[in-house]
Structure formats: C-alpha cells, structure tokens
Design a protein around this motif. Structure first.
Motif, PDB file in Angstrom:
ATOM      1  N   PRO A   1       0.806  -1.226   0.000  1.00 14.83           N
ATOM      2  CA  PRO A   1       0.000   0.000   0.000  1.00 14.83           C
ATOM      3  C   PRO A   1       0.835   1.271   0.000  1.00 14.83           C
ATOM      4  CG  PRO A   1      -0.081  -1.094   2.148  1.00 14.83           C
ATOM      5  CD  PRO A   1       0.589  -2.039   1.204  1.00 14.83           C
ATOM      6  N   GLU A   2       2.015   1.253   0.655  1.00 16.13           N
ATOM      7  CA  GLU A   2       2.835   2.452   0.690  1.00 16.13           C
ATOM      8  C   GLU A   2       3.363   2.779  -0.706  1.00 16.13           C
ATOM      9  OE1 GLU A   2       4.499   1.891   5.247  1.00 16.13           O
ATOM     10  OE2 GLU A   2       5.868   1.928   3.555  1.00 16.13           O
ATOM     11  N   ALA A   3       3.862   1.734  -1.424  1.00 16.52           N
ATOM     12  CA  ALA A   3       4.376   1.977  -2.778  1.00 16.52           C
ATOM     13  C   ALA A   3       3.245   2.421  -3.693  1.00 16.52           C
ATOM     14  CB  ALA A   3       5.036   0.706  -3.313  1.00 16.52           C
ATOM     15  N   ARG A   4       2.060   1.792  -3.526  1.00 17.09           N
ATOM     16  CA  ARG A   4       0.920   2.179  -4.369  1.00 17.09           C
ATOM     17  C   ARG A   4       0.538   3.641  -4.113  1.00 17.09           C
ATOM     18  NH1 ARG A   4      -3.519  -0.423  -6.808  1.00 17.09           N
ATOM     19  NH2 ARG A   4      -5.319   0.961  -7.005  1.00 17.09           N
ATOM     20  N   ALA A   5       0.535   4.037  -2.834  1.00 10.98           N
ATOM     21  CA  ALA A   5       0.156   5.416  -2.500  1.00 10.98           C
ATOM     22  C   ALA A   5       1.143   6.407  -3.114  1.00 10.98           C
ATOM     23  CB  ALA A   5       0.104   5.588  -0.981  1.00 10.98           C
TER      24      ALA A   5
ATOM     25  N   THR B   1       1.380  10.204  -9.833  1.00  9.62           N
ATOM     26  CA  THR B   1       0.532  10.279 -11.026  1.00  9.62           C
ATOM     27  C   THR B   1      -0.402  11.487 -10.953  1.00  9.62           C
ATOM     28  OG1 THR B   1       0.595   7.871 -11.231  1.00  9.62           O
ATOM     29  CG2 THR B   1      -1.140   9.014 -12.422  1.00  9.62           C
ATOM     30  N   GLY B   2      -0.962  11.723  -9.768  1.00 15.03           N
ATOM     31  CA  GLY B   2      -1.865  12.869  -9.603  1.00 15.03           C
ATOM     32  C   GLY B   2      -1.147  14.192  -9.844  1.00 15.03           C
ATOM     33  N   GLN B   3       0.087  14.308  -9.321  1.00 11.25           N
ATOM     34  CA  GLN B   3       0.843  15.541  -9.515  1.00 11.25           C
ATOM     35  C   GLN B   3       1.156  15.770 -10.997  1.00 11.25           C
ATOM     36  OE1 GLN B   3       4.289  15.191  -7.043  1.00 11.25           O
ATOM     37  NE2 GLN B   3       3.154  15.140  -5.140  1.00 11.25           N
ATOM     38  N   LEU B   4       1.582  14.695 -11.658  1.00 10.24           N
ATOM     39  CA  LEU B   4       1.931  14.841 -13.082  1.00 10.24           C
ATOM     40  C   LEU B   4       0.695  15.155 -13.913  1.00 10.24           C
ATOM     41  CD1 LEU B   4       4.492  11.922 -13.407  1.00 10.24           C
ATOM     42  CD2 LEU B   4       4.975  14.354 -13.569  1.00 10.24           C
ATOM     43  N   GLN B   5      -0.458  14.519 -13.583  1.00  7.29           N
ATOM     44  CA  GLN B   5      -1.686  14.784 -14.347  1.00  7.29           C
ATOM     45  C   GLN B   5      -2.094  16.253 -14.192  1.00  7.29           C
ATOM     46  OE1 GLN B   5      -3.666  12.430 -16.354  1.00  7.29           O
ATOM     47  NE2 GLN B   5      -4.155  14.493 -17.026  1.00  7.29           N
ATOM     48  N   ALA B   6      -1.964  16.774 -12.972  1.00  7.88           N
ATOM     49  CA  ALA B   6      -2.313  18.182 -12.737  1.00  7.88           C
ATOM     50  C   ALA B   6      -1.396  19.103 -13.534  1.00  7.88           C
ATOM     51  CB  ALA B   6      -2.218  18.491 -11.240  1.00  7.88           C
ATOM     52  N   ALA B   7      -0.090  18.737 -13.574  1.00  3.28           N
ATOM     53  CA  ALA B   7       0.858  19.558 -14.334  1.00  3.28           C
ATOM     54  C   ALA B   7       0.529  19.544 -15.823  1.00  3.28           C
ATOM     55  CB  ALA B   7       2.284  19.063 -14.107  1.00  3.28           C
ATOM     56  N   VAL B   8       0.168  18.363 -16.349  1.00  4.32           N
ATOM     57  CA  VAL B   8      -0.180  18.239 -17.779  1.00  4.32           C
ATOM     58  C   VAL B   8      -1.431  19.072 -18.089  1.00  4.32           C
ATOM     59  CG1 VAL B   8      -1.091  16.631 -19.519  1.00  4.32           C
ATOM     60  CG2 VAL B   8       0.944  16.042 -18.179  1.00  4.32           C
ATOM     61  N   ASP B   9      -2.440  18.954 -17.220  1.00  9.12           N
ATOM     62  CA  ASP B   9      -3.682  19.720 -17.434  1.00  9.12           C
ATOM     63  C   ASP B   9      -3.416  21.224 -17.414  1.00  9.12           C
ATOM     64  OD1 ASP B   9      -5.009  17.339 -17.598  1.00  9.12           O
ATOM     65  OD2 ASP B   9      -5.771  17.371 -15.531  1.00  9.12           O
ATOM     66  N   LYS B  10      -2.563  21.644 -16.494  1.00  7.60           N
ATOM     67  CA  LYS B  10      -2.253  23.068 -16.388  1.00  7.60           C
ATOM     68  C   LYS B  10      -1.534  23.561 -17.653  1.00  7.60           C
ATOM     69  CE  LYS B  10       0.150  26.444 -13.489  1.00  7.60           C
ATOM     70  NZ  LYS B  10       0.977  26.642 -12.278  1.00  7.60           N
TER      71      LYS B  10
ATOM     72  N   ALA C   1       4.475   7.047 -15.351  1.00  8.61           N
ATOM     73  CA  ALA C   1       3.877   6.877 -14.022  1.00  8.61           C
ATOM     74  C   ALA C   1       2.597   6.049 -14.098  1.00  8.61           C
ATOM     75  CB  ALA C   1       3.596   8.242 -13.397  1.00  8.61           C
ATOM     76  N   LEU C   2       1.775   6.292 -15.146  1.00  7.25           N
ATOM     77  CA  LEU C   2       0.538   5.517 -15.321  1.00  7.25           C
ATOM     78  C   LEU C   2       0.848   4.045 -15.561  1.00  7.25           C
ATOM     79  CD1 LEU C   2      -1.507   8.022 -17.511  1.00  7.25           C
ATOM     80  CD2 LEU C   2      -2.046   7.293 -15.171  1.00  7.25           C
ATOM     81  N   LYS C   3       1.920   3.799 -16.304  1.00  4.85           N
ATOM     82  CA  LYS C   3       2.325   2.418 -16.555  1.00  4.85           C
ATOM     83  C   LYS C   3       2.712   1.749 -15.233  1.00  4.85           C
ATOM     84  CE  LYS C   3       5.676  -0.382 -19.104  1.00  4.85           C
ATOM     85  NZ  LYS C   3       6.869  -0.355 -20.005  1.00  4.85           N
ATOM     86  N   GLY C   4       3.499   2.490 -14.421  1.00  3.42           N
ATOM     87  CA  GLY C   4       3.883   1.935 -13.120  1.00  3.42           C
ATOM     88  C   GLY C   4       2.667   1.706 -12.241  1.00  3.42           C
ATOM     89  N   LEU C   5       1.708   2.670 -12.264  1.00  6.32           N
ATOM     90  CA  LEU C   5       0.509   2.510 -11.441  1.00  6.32           C
ATOM     91  C   LEU C   5      -0.321   1.308 -11.903  1.00  6.32           C
ATOM     92  CD1 LEU C   5      -1.167   3.686  -9.148  1.00  6.32           C
ATOM     93  CD2 LEU C   5      -2.309   5.155 -10.800  1.00  6.32           C
TER      94      LEU C   5
END
Length: 409
Positions: free
Chosen positions: A347-351, A357-366, A400-404
C-alpha cells in the motif's frame, strides 16, 4: 541689529534663536557682521538637519541596533538642546522624538522576530528529537543510521535556544542516537556470534563429511550425508569469507563418496538415465509455468512437480548441474513473481505511485490550459515552448501511469 525668522543678533553681538519656550542665547559673535553671525549658526543648524536625516535613514534601512541608534539620538539631542544653531530647533526635537518612537518600534519588532525564530527553532529541534527517539527503536540499521546522521547535520544548522532548553533537547537527541548505536552494536555482535557458531558447526560437519568420503558402507553413509545436509542447512550462514570454502569442502566430500558409489553400482546407470529422462520431462513441465501469470496456480503446480522430482532419485552426475539448474531457474522465477506481487500490493508503494501520477496529471492539465490561452492570445512562441514542456511532462505521466497499472490501478 540683524534678524531672520528663527534668530537675531543684538547690538552687543549676542546671537539668539527663537523656540517655543522663548528666545535662547546661541552665542556671541564679534568677528564680523550680524549677517555673517546668523549665516554661521544657520549652517550649524543645517548640519544638524543633515545628521538627523542620515540617522533616520540608517534606522529605517539598515540593521542598526536599538542601543546604537538611541546613543546617536541622545548625542544629537544634546546638540539641539545646547542651542548652538539658528533654525527650527523645535522641529528637530520633534523629529528626534519620532525617531525614538521608531527605534522602540524596531526594538519590539526585532524582539518579536527573535521570539518567533526561537519558537520555530524550538519546534524544529523538538521534531528532530521526536524523530530520533522513534529511529532509536528501529531495526532498519542502515537506513535509520543514515537518517540519524542527516538529523545531526540539520540540528547543526538550527539556531541555539536558551541554554537550559537547548541542553535538555540535545541530551534527549544524543541519548536517542546513543541508544540506537548501542542496539545496533549488540545486534551485529549477536549476529557475529551466531555466524561464528555456524562456522564451528560447519567445520565439524565438514570434518565428518570428509571422514566419510572414502566409506564403502553405501546405505548408512548416504543416509548420514543426508542428515549432515539437514544439519548444515539448520546451522545458518557462517561469515562470508568462510561460507563458500566450507561449502566447497562439504560438497566435495559428498561428491567423492557418491562418485565412488556410482562407480561400484555401475549397473544403476540405466536407472539414473531413466531418472534423467523423467526429470527432464518434469523440468519441461515446470518451465511452462514461466512467465508466471497466475501465481497461486503456478505455485501449486510447481509444488506438485517438485514432489514428483524428489521421488525420482539420482540422475547421472555429469547431467545433474544442467537439469537442476533449469529447475532452479523456474524456482527463481516463482520467487521473483512472489516478490513482484508483494511489491504490487504494497500500500505504501501504491500510495506513492498514485500521488506522483496525480501531480503529473495536474501539471499536464495546467500546461494544456496555458497552451490554449497562449494560442488564443496569438502568442505562438510561448505556446510552442509550453508544448515542448508538455511533451516531457506527458512522457513522465505515461511512465507513471504504466507503473501505477502494475499495482492493478
């Protein structure tokens, strides 16, 4: 007699300055005309104006201490109160009064700032102490040791508190480090003792194995070698510099015995050849489990293969390394799959993966929004620059999505 709005010279040459408390004697002038007398003392007034202006600037724009500032104010006030200048001395006194108030304000601000810095430093040191005390109970010897060294560097970069508080916190911090070091030393001392005990045990096993290597009592000796192997595994690992040498001697002694037994029982070669064929079939069956797609099913299937493998018996000695190596390769693949499954469900690695992934997605959207805005404003150069940055961020996001995805998310 001569005069101006702030002073005058009477017929005796006495110079006066006008103040709110009435006229005050500035001095006596006998060396020239009254106009020259007024001009001289007006220049002294201008000098005071300049000095006060400079002090005001220093107080407002530099880190002049409150003590030094007050000393300078007192010195100037003495000169103003001495009435040795012609001009608006009451205005100078008012400016000095405001300067005193400003110095006091700065004194309180700096006092508050020092108190804030002290509180922040105290909070930071208390946090360091709490973490050090937590690390003192850790069994992650390398990671915790490195982190404690990092905490020491952080501590050194923080300002000192009052002596009592600083000494108390440092005592707790130092005690936590000492407790960790003591536990780590005890752990490795115990580990060294266990490895030394394992070395002595294995040397005894090697001595017995070597003594049995020339035995012709095939059945009991082979059984004893199996017992010795069990004892070897139960003994644990010796020191690295001894383990391989002891194992080579132990295995070599067994090989001598079993080679001699094989030569005596040459008639068993056919059986061993058949055993080899059966084991090769089992290895082929086991190798079909790789790559592992269903870990639970693969583990059960391999257990079945291994049980049949153990029941088959010996194979020709020269063929054993290859067939056993193939079997061990399958076993290693299963172990790696188990480790990968554990990491995937950690769970720690998944978190961490989800957070990245969330940070990168926000950066891409911005970036996409900024590109659209730049295009709409006709700023193609800026849009092109942002588009190149977007490519890099998108690549990181895809990775990151691939890793997730490997976490099943």
């Amino acid at each position: 007699m001569s005069s101006d709005p702030w002073g005058r010279v009477d017929e005796t040459g006495t110079v006066y300055v006008r103040t709110a408390d009435g006229e005050q004697v500035v001095g006596s002038w006998q060396a020239g005309s009254p106009e020259e007398a007024l001009a001289y003392f007006e220049r002294k007034y201008e000098g005071l104006v300049v000095e006060i202006g400079l002090l005001e600037k220093r107080v407002k724009t530099t880190d002049l201490s409150a003590k030094d500032a007050q000393t300078a104010v007192d010195h100037l006030r003495e000169q103003v109160d001495a009435h040795h200048a012609v001009g608006d001395l009451d205005a100078l006194r008012a400016r000095l009064d405001k300067l005193v108030a400003l110095v006091e304000t700065r004194r309180e601000e700096r006092k508050a700032q020092r108190a804030k810095q002290s509180d922040e430093a105290r909070g930071a040191k208390e946090a360091l102490v709490a973490e050090a005390e937590e690390l003192a109970r850790s069994d992650q010897w390398r990671a915790a040791g490195e982190r404690l060294r990092s905490l020491v560097d952080t501590w050194k970069g923080l300002p000192r508190l009052d002596r009592k508080s600083d000494d108390e916190l440092w005592h707790r911090f130092s005690h936590a480090r000492s407790a960790f070091s003591k536990r780590r030393k005890q752990h490795f001392a115990q580990l060294d003792a266990q490895r030394e005990e394992a070395r002595r045990t294995k040397e005894r096993l090697v001595s017995e194995a070597e003594a049995l290597s020339n035995s012709t009592d095939w059945g009991p000796t082979a059984a004893r070698y199996r017992d010795l192997m069990s004892e070897w595994k139960a003994a644990g690992r010796a020191q690295r510099e001894h383990e391989d040498d002891l194992w080579n001697r132990f295995r070599g002694a067994q090989d001598v015995f079993f080679a001699a037994r094989s030569s005596v029982f040459a008639e068993r070669d056919a059986e061993q050849t058949e055993n080899l064929k059966l084991k090769e079939e089992l290895v082929t069956e086991a190798e079909k489990l790789v790559p592992v797609t269903d870990l639970k099913a693969a583990r059960a299937a391999f257990r079945s293969v291994n049980e049949r493998w153990e029941a088959i018996g010996h194979v020709p000695r020269d063929a054993r390394p290859k067939v056993e190596g193939r079997m061990h390769a399958v076993e290693r693949a299963l172990q790696e799959a188990e480790e990968a499954e554990w990491r995937r469900t950690n769970p720690e690695a998944r978190a961490r993966a989800e957070g990245l992934t969330g940070q990168l997605q926000a950066a891409v959207d911005k970036l996409r929004s900024q590109i659209e805005q730049a295009r709409s404003q006709g700023n193609d150069a800026k849009a092109d620059k942002l588009a190149r940055e977007l490519e890099g961020r998108q690549a990181l996001l895809d990775q990151a999505l691939k890793g997730l995805h490997e976490f099943g998310g």
